[in-house]
Design a protein around this motif. Structure first.
Motif, PDB file in Angstrom:
ATOM      1  N   PHE A 316     167.012 -69.763  59.567  1.00 35.08           N
ATOM      2  CA  PHE A 316     166.281 -70.738  58.766  1.00 35.08           C
ATOM      3  C   PHE A 316     165.485 -71.710  59.629  1.00 35.08           C
ATOM      4  N   THR A 317     166.097 -72.184  60.697  1.00 32.31           N
ATOM      5  CA  THR A 317     165.422 -73.164  61.541  1.00 32.31           C
ATOM      6  C   THR A 317     165.830 -72.956  62.989  1.00 32.31           C
ATOM      7  N   SER A 318     164.943 -73.262  63.911  1.00 31.61           N
ATOM      8  CA  SER A 318     165.242 -73.107  65.335  1.00 31.61           C
ATOM      9  C   SER A 318     166.136 -74.243  65.813  1.00 31.61           C
ATOM     10  N   ILE A 319     166.921 -73.943  66.833  1.00 33.98           N
ATOM     11  CA  ILE A 319     167.824 -74.937  67.411  1.00 33.98           C
ATOM     12  C   ILE A 319     167.055 -75.702  68.479  1.00 33.98           C
ATOM     13  N   GLY A 320     166.723 -76.956  68.202  1.00 36.04           N
ATOM     14  CA  GLY A 320     165.956 -77.755  69.150  1.00 36.04           C
ATOM     15  C   GLY A 320     165.994 -79.220  68.788  1.00 36.04           C
ATOM     16  N   LEU A 321     165.422 -80.029  69.642  1.00 37.49           N
ATOM     17  CA  LEU A 321     165.422 -81.473  69.421  1.00 37.49           C
ATOM     18  C   LEU A 321     164.655 -81.890  68.166  1.00 37.49           C
ATOM     19  N   PRO A 322     163.552 -81.196  67.782  1.00 33.45           N
ATOM     20  CA  PRO A 322     162.902 -81.570  66.515  1.00 33.45           C
ATOM     21  C   PRO A 322     163.840 -81.459  65.314  1.00 33.45           C
ATOM     22  N   THR A 323     164.721 -80.468  65.321  1.00 32.15           N
ATOM     23  CA  THR A 323     165.685 -80.333  64.229  1.00 32.15           C
ATOM     24  C   THR A 323     166.653 -81.506  64.216  1.00 32.15           C
ATOM     25  N   PHE A 324     167.120 -81.899  65.396  1.00 31.30           N
ATOM     26  CA  PHE A 324     168.025 -83.052  65.478  1.00 31.30           C
ATOM     27  C   PHE A 324     167.329 -84.327  65.016  1.00 31.30           C
ATOM     28  N   ALA A 325     166.076 -84.506  65.431  1.00 40.17           N
ATOM     29  CA  ALA A 325     165.326 -85.700  65.017  1.00 40.17           C
ATOM     30  C   ALA A 325     165.159 -85.737  63.500  1.00 40.17           C
ATOM     31  N   TRP A 326     164.924 -84.564  62.896  1.00 41.86           N
ATOM     32  CA  TRP A 326     164.782 -84.509  61.434  1.00 41.86           C
ATOM     33  C   TRP A 326     166.087 -84.907  60.738  1.00 41.86           C
ATOM     34  N   ILE A 327     167.220 -84.440  61.271  1.00 38.00           N
ATOM     35  CA  ILE A 327     168.513 -84.783  60.672  1.00 38.00           C
ATOM     36  C   ILE A 327     168.769 -86.281  60.767  1.00 38.00           C
ATOM     37  N   MET A 328     168.492 -86.867  61.940  1.00 36.89           N
ATOM     38  CA  MET A 328     168.737 -88.304  62.113  1.00 36.89           C
ATOM     39  C   MET A 328     167.786 -89.132  61.252  1.00 36.89           C
ATOM     40  N   ARG A 329     166.542 -88.721  61.181  1.00 39.27           N
ATOM     41  CA  ARG A 329     165.558 -89.450  60.381  1.00 39.27           C
ATOM     42  C   ARG A 329     165.927 -89.396  58.898  1.00 39.27           C
ATOM     43  N   THR A 330     166.355 -88.226  58.440  1.00 39.82           N
ATOM     44  CA  THR A 330     166.759 -88.086  57.045  1.00 39.82           C
ATOM     45  C   THR A 330     167.999 -88.909  56.745  1.00 39.82           C
ATOM     46  N   SER A 331     168.953 -88.916  57.671  1.00 39.71           N
ATOM     47  CA  SER A 331     170.189 -89.679  57.472  1.00 39.71           C
ATOM     48  C   SER A 331     169.899 -91.177  57.413  1.00 39.71           C
ATOM     49  N   TYR A 332     169.050 -91.662  58.306  1.00 45.08           N
ATOM     50  CA  TYR A 332     168.723 -93.089  58.312  1.00 45.08           C
ATOM     51  C   TYR A 332     167.992 -93.482  57.026  1.00 45.08           C
ATOM     52  N   SER A 333     167.075 -92.637  56.572  1.00 48.92           N
ATOM     53  CA  SER A 333     166.353 -92.939  55.335  1.00 48.92           C
ATOM     54  C   SER A 333     167.313 -92.995  54.145  1.00 48.92           C
ATOM     55  N   ALA A 334     168.258 -92.055  54.124  1.00 46.16           N
ATOM     56  CA  ALA A 334     169.238 -92.048  53.033  1.00 46.16           C
ATOM     57  C   ALA A 334     170.099 -93.305  53.068  1.00 46.16           C
TER      58      ALA A 334
END
Length: 346
Positions: A316-334
Motif C-alpha cells: 500500500f505504501t513505501s516504508i520511508g520518512l515521508p510515511t512517518f511524517a504523514w502519520i505524525m502530522r495526522t496524529s497532531y491534527s487529530a
C-alpha cells in the motif's frame, strides 16, 4: 481500557506473525553470516571492515535505546500506581496502570497488590514482545542498508581489485596505458571482478525481496496499529488538563509508539537511498581507459541501480520518512481537533 486492550491484541498478533515466519526469518538472518555478506578484505579492504563495525554498533545502540525507552514507559506506569497506593489507604484512591480489574475484589490488601503485580508483569511481558518484533525488522533493514554501502565501496574499487588479481596471477609485466600512465587491466580480470560484484549486488536485492515478502504484512499491521494506538492516546490526552500526571505518562507512551515507526521508516528510507547511491559509486570507479565491454557492463549496472529498492507495507505504501511524517502530522491534527472541541465544550 479500550486502548490497552487494543495494544495487547496488537502485541499478540505481531508475535504470531513472527512465530509463523520464524524459520524463514531465521534462514534469512543466517544468510547475513555467510558469503557474500560477510567481511571480504580483497573486495572492500579496511573500509568494508569499518562499515561492518559501524553496522553492529548502530544495531546495538538502537536496541538499547528502544528497550530503554520501552522499559521507562512500562516502569512509569507501575510507579504511578505504587505512589497512589502508598499515599492513600482509601481503596477509592487506588488505581491500576492499565485499566481497572472488576472481576476481583481489590478493595483491600493483599488482593490489590497481587492483582497490581500480575497486571503489570503481564503488560511488561507483552510489551517486550512488542518491542522485539519491531527491532527484528529494523535490525534486518540496518544490515541491508549497510550491505548496499559495502557494495558501493566494492564498485569504487572494482578496477583496482581487478588489477590486484592480475598482479597476483603473475601474468607478466603490467603494461602502461598511454598517455595517462595508468596500468592496463586485461578483460579477463575485469570480467572476473565484475561478475563477483554483480553477484553480490543481486544477492542484496534478493535479500531485500525476501524481506519484503516476509515482513510486508507485518509492516502494514505495524502502521495500522500505530495509528490506532495514537488515536486512543490522543483522545485520552485531550480530555486531561496539562497539569495531570497522566499527561506525562501518555507522552511517554506516544513517544514509544512513534519511535517504533520512526526506526522502521528511517531504515527503510536508508535502504532506498543507499540502493540509488550505487549508481553514483559506479561513476566514481576509475573506469576510464578500460575495456569497452567492461564499461558497457557498468552502464547496465548503473541503470539497474537507478531504480530504488523500496520496501512496502502490504503493497500500500513505501516504508520511508515521508510515511512517518504523514502519520505524525495526522496524529497532531487529530489531537488539536479533539482538544479544541473539548475546550469549547468546557
Amino acid at each position: 481500557m479500550i486502548m490497552y486492550t487494543f495494544g495487547i491484541f496488537i502485541g499478540f498478533a505481531k508475535t504470531l506473525i513472527i512465530v509463523r515466519n520464524r524459520l524463514k526469518i531465521g534462514r534469512m538472518m543466517d544468510k547475513l553470516e555467510e558469503e557474500p555478506f560477510t567481511l571480504n578484505r580483497k573486495r572492500g579492504g579496511d573500509e568494508e571492515e569499518a562499515l561492518i563495525k559501524k553496522c553492529i554498533w548502530i544495531t546495538n545502540a538502537q536496541t538499547y535505546i528502544y528497550y530503554g525507552l520501552g522499559s521507562i514507559t512500562l516502569t512509569a506506569g507501575f510507579l504511578f500506581t505504587i505512589i497512589k497506593r502508598v499515599s492513600s489507604n482509601d481503596f477509592r484512591d487506588w488505581e491500576f496502570a492499565y485499566g481497572p480489574i472488576t472481576i476481583l475484589n481489590i478493595t483491600y490488601s493483599p488482593n490489590y497488590e497481587i492483582s497490581l503485580c500480575y497486571q503489570n508483569l503481564s503488560i511488561i511481558w507483552i510489551g517486550y514482545h512488542f518491542v522485539t518484533a519491531d527491532l527484528l525488522v529494523a535490525d534486518i533493514l540496518v544490515h541491508i542498508s549497510f550491505q548496499f554501502k559495502m557494495l558501493q565501496n566494492s564498485f569504487r574499487r572494482i578496477v583496482s581489485n581487478s588489477l590486484a588479481k592480475q598482479v597476483e596471477d603473475k601474468c607478466g609485466p603490467v603494461k602502461i596505458c598511454d598517455p595517462t600512465g595508468q596500468p592496463i587491466v586485461q578483460w579477463k580480470y575485469l570480467n572476473q571482478t565484475l561478475k563477483e560484484t554483480i553477484r553480490y549486488h543481486m544477492a542484496i536485492l534478493d535479500m531485500a525481496d525476501e524481506m519484503e515478502e516476509l515482513c510486508s504484512g507485518l509492516l502494514l499491521f505495524v502502521f495500522i496499529s500505530t495509528l490506532g494506538m495514537l488515536c486512543f492516546i490522543i483522545y485520552r490526552a485531550s480530555t486531561l488538563p496539562f497539569t495531570d500526571t497522566q499527561v506525562l505518562r501518555n507522552l511517554f507512551e506516544g513517544m514509544s509508539i512513534a519511535l517504533q515507526v520512526l526506526i522502521i521508516c528511517f531504515w527503510g528510507q536508508e535502504v532506498a537511498n543507499e540502493s540509488e547511491s550505487v549508481a553514483h559509486s559506479i561513476l566514481e570507479s576509475n573506469f576510464a581507459g578500460t575495456d569497452l565491454r567492461f564499461q558497457r557492463a557498468l552502464q547496465l549496472a548503473m541503470l539497474r541501480s537507478q531504480r530504488a529498492t523500496a520496501l512496502t507495507a502490504g503493497k500500500f505504501t513505501s516504508i520511508g520518512l515521508p510515511t512517518f511524517a504523514w502519520i505524525m502530522r495526522t496524529s497532531y491534527s487529530a489531537y488539536m481537533v479533539v482538544y479544541n472541541k473539548n475546550t469549547k465544550e468546557e
